[in-house]
Motif scaffolding. Structure first.
Motif, mmCIF file in Angstrom:
data_model
loop_
_atom_site.group_PDB
_atom_site.id
_atom_site.type_symbol
_atom_site.label_atom_id
_atom_site.label_comp_id
_atom_site.label_asym_id
_atom_site.label_seq_id
_atom_site.Cartn_x
_atom_site.Cartn_y
_atom_site.Cartn_z
ATOM 1 N N ASP A 1 0.875 -1.156 0.000
ATOM 2 C CA ASP A 1 0.000 0.000 0.000
ATOM 3 C C ASP A 1 0.927 1.224 0.000
ATOM 4 O O ASP A 1 2.152 1.079 -0.106
ATOM 5 N N LYS B 1 -5.561 -12.118 -6.683
ATOM 6 C CA LYS B 1 -5.750 -10.947 -7.536
ATOM 7 C C LYS B 1 -7.055 -10.265 -7.150
ATOM 8 O O LYS B 1 -8.043 -10.919 -6.872
ATOM 9 N N SER B 2 -7.034 -8.939 -7.128
ATOM 10 C CA SER B 2 -8.230 -8.168 -6.805
ATOM 11 C C SER B 2 -9.265 -8.328 -7.907
ATOM 12 O O SER B 2 -8.933 -8.271 -9.093
ATOM 13 N N ASN C 1 -9.832 -4.245 -8.842
ATOM 14 C CA ASN C 1 -8.774 -3.431 -9.443
ATOM 15 C C ASN C 1 -7.726 -4.307 -10.120
ATOM 16 O O ASN C 1 -6.960 -4.988 -9.441
ATOM 17 N N LYS D 1 -3.903 -5.172 -8.921
ATOM 18 C CA LYS D 1 -3.738 -5.150 -7.472
ATOM 19 C C LYS D 1 -3.933 -6.545 -6.901
ATOM 20 O O LYS D 1 -4.592 -7.386 -7.500
ATOM 21 N N VAL E 1 -4.969 -8.741 -3.254
ATOM 22 C CA VAL E 1 -5.644 -8.659 -1.963
ATOM 23 C C VAL E 1 -4.983 -9.676 -1.034
ATOM 24 O O VAL E 1 -4.727 -10.814 -1.435
ATOM 25 N N VAL F 1 -9.862 -9.517 5.320
ATOM 26 C CA VAL F 1 -9.041 -8.838 4.320
ATOM 27 C C VAL F 1 -8.098 -7.884 5.041
ATOM 28 O O VAL F 1 -8.535 -6.989 5.758
ATOM 29 N N GLU G 1 -5.348 -4.202 0.298
ATOM 30 C CA GLU G 1 -5.062 -4.338 -1.120
ATOM 31 C C GLU G 1 -3.705 -3.689 -1.374
ATOM 32 O O GLU G 1 -3.416 -2.642 -0.820
ATOM 33 N N SER H 1 -0.563 -2.728 -4.392
ATOM 34 C CA SER H 1 -0.194 -2.529 -5.798
ATOM 35 C C SER H 1 1.313 -2.730 -5.912
ATOM 36 O O SER H 1 2.037 -2.583 -4.937
#
Length: 111
Positions: free
Chosen positions: A18, A86-87, A90, A93, A95, A103, A106, A108
């Protein structure tokens, strides 16, 4: 069928994080209450550092990692498990989910 092969495999050769996880990926540069950084070897939050002991790719493209964590101010933690996937919201991104299904956040790819 072609889509399934693409979904398989999460590449952690470059770090994901993040905002604060990426800023602090080379060491603590900014104190942050919330931080999440995932590399090919570890998962780091503001409160703990987890070293991966095992990684297994799943049929759905997610990655299950077993890890040993050291929390701030605590000695030795039992092994734990995270799921990195995988998100769905998005593209690009990932997770991170803990073993209880919560959770964690998230992330990147860090630039």
């Amino acid at each position: 069928m072609a889509g399934h092969a693409f979904a398989a495999g999460i590449d952690l050769s470059k770090p994901y994080g993040d905002k604060y996880g990426c800023i602090n990926r080379n060491g603590q540069e900014i104190a942050a209450d919330e931080m999440l950084l995932v590399t090919d070897k570890e998962l780091i939050t503001a409160a703990s550092a987890c070293t991966f002991t095992d990684k297994k790719a799943q049929a759905d493209g997610s990655l299950v990692v077993k890890a040993e964590c050291q929390a701030e101010g605590e000695d030795g933690q039992p092994a734990t498990q995270f799921i990195i996937k995988k998100s769905t919201k998005n593209a690009g991104k990932l997770v991170v989910v803990d073993e209880d299904g919560n959770v964690m956040g998230e992330v990147s790819r860090c630039r």
